[in-house]
Design a protein around this motif. Sequence first.
Motif, mmCIF file in Angstrom:
data_model
loop_
_atom_site.group_PDB
_atom_site.id
_atom_site.type_symbol
_atom_site.label_atom_id
_atom_site.label_comp_id
_atom_site.label_asym_id
_atom_site.label_seq_id
_atom_site.Cartn_x
_atom_site.Cartn_y
_atom_site.Cartn_z
ATOM 1 N N SER A 8 0.828 -1.207 0.000
ATOM 2 C CA SER A 8 0.000 0.000 0.000
ATOM 3 C C SER A 8 0.860 1.254 0.000
ATOM 4 C CB SER A 8 -0.923 -0.014 1.222
ATOM 5 O OG SER A 8 -1.579 1.227 1.390
ATOM 6 N N TYR A 9 1.824 1.314 0.921
ATOM 7 C CA TYR A 9 2.647 2.524 1.021
ATOM 8 C C TYR A 9 3.580 2.674 -0.175
ATOM 9 C CZ TYR A 9 1.053 4.189 5.526
ATOM 10 O OH TYR A 9 0.289 4.725 6.523
ATOM 11 N N ALA A 10 4.039 1.566 -0.755
ATOM 12 C CA ALA A 10 4.853 1.664 -1.966
ATOM 13 C C ALA A 10 4.050 2.316 -3.095
ATOM 14 C CB ALA A 10 5.331 0.275 -2.385
ATOM 15 N N GLY A 11 2.788 1.904 -3.254
ATOM 16 C CA GLY A 11 1.932 2.517 -4.257
ATOM 17 C C GLY A 11 1.626 3.968 -3.950
ATOM 18 N N MET A 12 1.470 4.298 -2.668
ATOM 19 C CA MET A 12 1.196 5.678 -2.276
ATOM 20 C C MET A 12 2.384 6.590 -2.576
ATOM 21 S SD MET A 12 -0.745 4.675 1.253
ATOM 22 C CE MET A 12 -0.522 6.251 2.074
ATOM 23 N N ILE A 13 3.600 6.071 -2.407
ATOM 24 C CA ILE A 13 4.801 6.854 -2.711
ATOM 25 C C ILE A 13 4.792 7.262 -4.181
ATOM 26 C CG2 ILE A 13 7.320 6.779 -2.886
ATOM 27 C CD1 ILE A 13 7.268 4.779 -0.517
ATOM 28 N N VAL A 14 4.550 6.284 -5.053
ATOM 29 C CA VAL A 14 4.591 6.529 -6.494
ATOM 30 C C VAL A 14 3.436 7.413 -6.940
ATOM 31 C CG1 VAL A 14 4.507 5.427 -8.763
ATOM 32 C CG2 VAL A 14 5.799 4.356 -6.913
ATOM 33 N N SER A 15 2.219 7.111 -6.479
ATOM 34 C CA SER A 15 1.045 7.866 -6.933
ATOM 35 C C SER A 15 1.062 9.303 -6.426
ATOM 36 C CB SER A 15 -0.242 7.166 -6.503
ATOM 37 O OG SER A 15 -0.272 6.958 -5.106
ATOM 38 N N MET A 16 1.517 9.520 -5.194
ATOM 39 C CA MET A 16 1.592 10.887 -4.686
ATOM 40 C C MET A 16 2.675 11.678 -5.422
ATOM 41 S SD MET A 16 -0.001 12.908 -2.663
ATOM 42 C CE MET A 16 -0.763 12.292 -1.172
ATOM 43 N N ALA A 17 3.762 11.007 -5.781
ATOM 44 C CA ALA A 17 4.788 11.677 -6.590
ATOM 45 C C ALA A 17 4.229 12.028 -7.975
ATOM 46 C CB ALA A 17 6.016 10.779 -6.728
ATOM 47 N N LEU A 65 1.276 23.458 -4.693
ATOM 48 C CA LEU A 65 0.516 22.215 -4.557
ATOM 49 C C LEU A 65 1.392 21.003 -4.875
ATOM 50 C CD1 LEU A 65 -3.032 22.894 -6.074
ATOM 51 C CD2 LEU A 65 -2.522 22.001 -3.793
ATOM 52 N N GLY A 66 2.157 21.107 -5.961
ATOM 53 C CA GLY A 66 3.029 20.001 -6.327
ATOM 54 C C GLY A 66 4.050 19.701 -5.245
ATOM 55 N N GLY A 67 4.630 20.744 -4.674
ATOM 56 C CA GLY A 67 5.602 20.553 -3.594
ATOM 57 C C GLY A 67 4.992 19.873 -2.381
ATOM 58 N N SER A 68 3.724 20.211 -2.069
ATOM 59 C CA SER A 68 3.035 19.586 -0.928
ATOM 60 C C SER A 68 2.902 18.085 -1.149
ATOM 61 C CB SER A 68 1.649 20.207 -0.750
ATOM 62 O OG SER A 68 1.731 21.593 -0.511
ATOM 63 N N PHE A 69 2.545 17.692 -2.359
ATOM 64 C CA PHE A 69 2.350 16.268 -2.632
ATOM 65 C C PHE A 69 3.684 15.514 -2.680
ATOM 66 C CE2 PHE A 69 -1.654 17.947 -4.704
ATOM 67 C CZ PHE A 69 -2.456 17.572 -3.637
ATOM 68 N N PHE A 70 4.750 16.171 -3.114
ATOM 69 C CA PHE A 70 6.071 15.550 -3.031
ATOM 70 C C PHE A 70 6.455 15.317 -1.568
ATOM 71 C CE2 PHE A 70 7.016 17.451 -7.374
ATOM 72 C CZ PHE A 70 7.065 16.219 -8.004
ATOM 73 N N LEU A 71 6.101 16.270 -0.695
ATOM 74 C CA LEU A 71 6.379 16.127 0.727
ATOM 75 C C LEU A 71 5.647 14.924 1.309
ATOM 76 C CD1 LEU A 71 7.581 17.183 3.400
ATOM 77 C CD2 LEU A 71 5.574 18.668 3.614
ATOM 78 N N TYR A 72 4.370 14.776 0.956
ATOM 79 C CA TYR A 72 3.603 13.633 1.456
ATOM 80 C C TYR A 72 4.147 12.320 0.893
ATOM 81 C CZ TYR A 72 0.232 17.212 2.874
ATOM 82 O OH TYR A 72 -0.364 18.306 3.458
ATOM 83 N N SER A 73 4.645 12.343 -0.328
ATOM 84 C CA SER A 73 5.270 11.152 -0.892
ATOM 85 C C SER A 73 6.490 10.764 -0.078
ATOM 86 C CB SER A 73 5.663 11.413 -2.349
ATOM 87 O OG SER A 73 6.307 10.290 -2.915
ATOM 88 N N GLY A 74 7.265 11.759 0.340
ATOM 89 C CA GLY A 74 8.429 11.484 1.189
ATOM 90 C C GLY A 74 8.039 10.911 2.538
ATOM 91 N N SER A 122 5.454 9.061 3.117
ATOM 92 C CA SER A 122 5.076 7.666 2.873
ATOM 93 C C SER A 122 6.312 6.778 2.774
ATOM 94 C CB SER A 122 4.240 7.561 1.584
ATOM 95 O OG SER A 122 3.018 8.242 1.711
ATOM 96 N N ALA A 123 7.395 7.317 2.209
ATOM 97 C CA ALA A 123 8.638 6.558 2.109
ATOM 98 C C ALA A 123 9.215 6.284 3.500
ATOM 99 C CB ALA A 123 9.653 7.311 1.249
#
Length: 520
Positions: free
Chosen positions: A359-368, A457-466, A468-469
Amino acid sequence: MGENKEGGEQLSSVEKMAAPPKQGHNMYAMGCTMLASLASILLGYDIGVMSGAQKFIQKELHISDTQVEILLGILDLFSLVGSFSAGFTSDWIGRRYTIVLAAAIFFAGALLMGFAMNYAFLMFGRLVSGIGVGYALMIAPTYTAEVAPASSRGFLSSFPEVFINVGILLGYISNYAFSHLRQSLGWRFMLGVGAIPAVFLGFGVLAMPESPRWLVMRGRLGDAKEVLEKTCDSSEEAQLRLADIKRAAGIPEECNADVVEVTKKNRDNSGAWRELLLRPRPSVRRVLIAAMGIHFFQQASGIDSVVLYSPRVFEAAGIKSDNAQLGTTVAVGFTKTLFILVATFFLDRVGRRPLLLGSYAGMIVSMAGLGIGMTAVGRHGDGGHQLQWAVALSISSTLAYVTFFSIGAGPIAWVYSSEIFPLRLRALGAAIGVAVNRITSGVIAMTFLSLSKAITLGGSFFLYSGMSAVAWVFFFTFLPETRGRTLEEMPKLFGEKKKTAAPEKGKEDTTGVEMVNDGN
């Protein structure tokens, strides 16, 4: 439930019984847990409905983005009052009537929000609703864990998350349905109809039995045995669970009276705070860290930024019509609900760790991917509608994110934290887990708009991707698999060392008895 325990502990004759093969899900237990889990709809509906109502509220009440953030996120902080109060209330009046109380409080809060004429009145309604949500979030998983048979624990314990998603979907549908009304009426109907699920919950809960654990702690052994006979997969399992609960309550195993006297100390769990927070054993400390970590990362991965602010995200991606934004949001809610239902059938087959890590692996990629799409749209300016690939990437990444969240991160946080705490510490442990979950959720909700302005907005989602990692690394290194394990085996998974010597005379044995005997 039929595995033998290891170590030098002497087993009772009941514990030596081998449970028969699992014969499918216990329908009575399933009905009870479904009714209890309806309480989670209250939170889900509020999340879903506020995602759409916020735009109309902001227009009519002329409030700033900061006030919108506070309005959305403050409910999570108000819910802390309910979650910690529920721990004491559920031990006082029982699990069942605590759920009724949660429904009544949320009913009042929904009506207050529906009739709000200004920002202050609306905030008061959020306060009342938040307390009701806090009660519901704490008591639903606790009741489910105490009623569910071992063979279906993962499946049934995921029901609260299932109904959160059902509530979110209902909230999205309510937004779309009432958005066509006059602005001053539309958002008030959206919020006010939240009282309807609370009514169904309040009356529906009266049809389910009380938790057998609470009945034993009140000395009502006959009633507890009757409930266990209905909710367990076999009579042998019912006897085993009853014996375990009796030992945890300080009642001799050979005592078979229908009603017995239970000491106030054992009934009220007065030492739970000290045992869990002040002077925890290493194994209890690891359980606490695991529960707090899994709840923290569930929210820190940014799920509320997607669920609460999806209309704004889609607007930034180039979808300008209110109806189109709300319609796309309904698609997000439908996807999220569909895959949470899929996840419930794999928890007891695949296991917690594989689903959580996947789940978290997919969340990392999709949020990125969402970050890339929103960054491209943002750099293109108001003509972002011309970047069809970026719009398509943003929408598909959002749907992929909620899909991956629903197959692991969403349900497993509640399942895992409800099964690893010992019986004596379960109510307090559940309250702490809810507190971490709601505080993190509140911080995300109250900072997303400001964060997106500061780093885009893009930076926020990159942060959330991090985030998740980081969560993936924590889960991989710290959380053991619990699938197929009885609750008696949980202490061993978290490093509990069994005693071979008897405790000194006059001293209470608190070094593992409750965890080893937690067979509920």
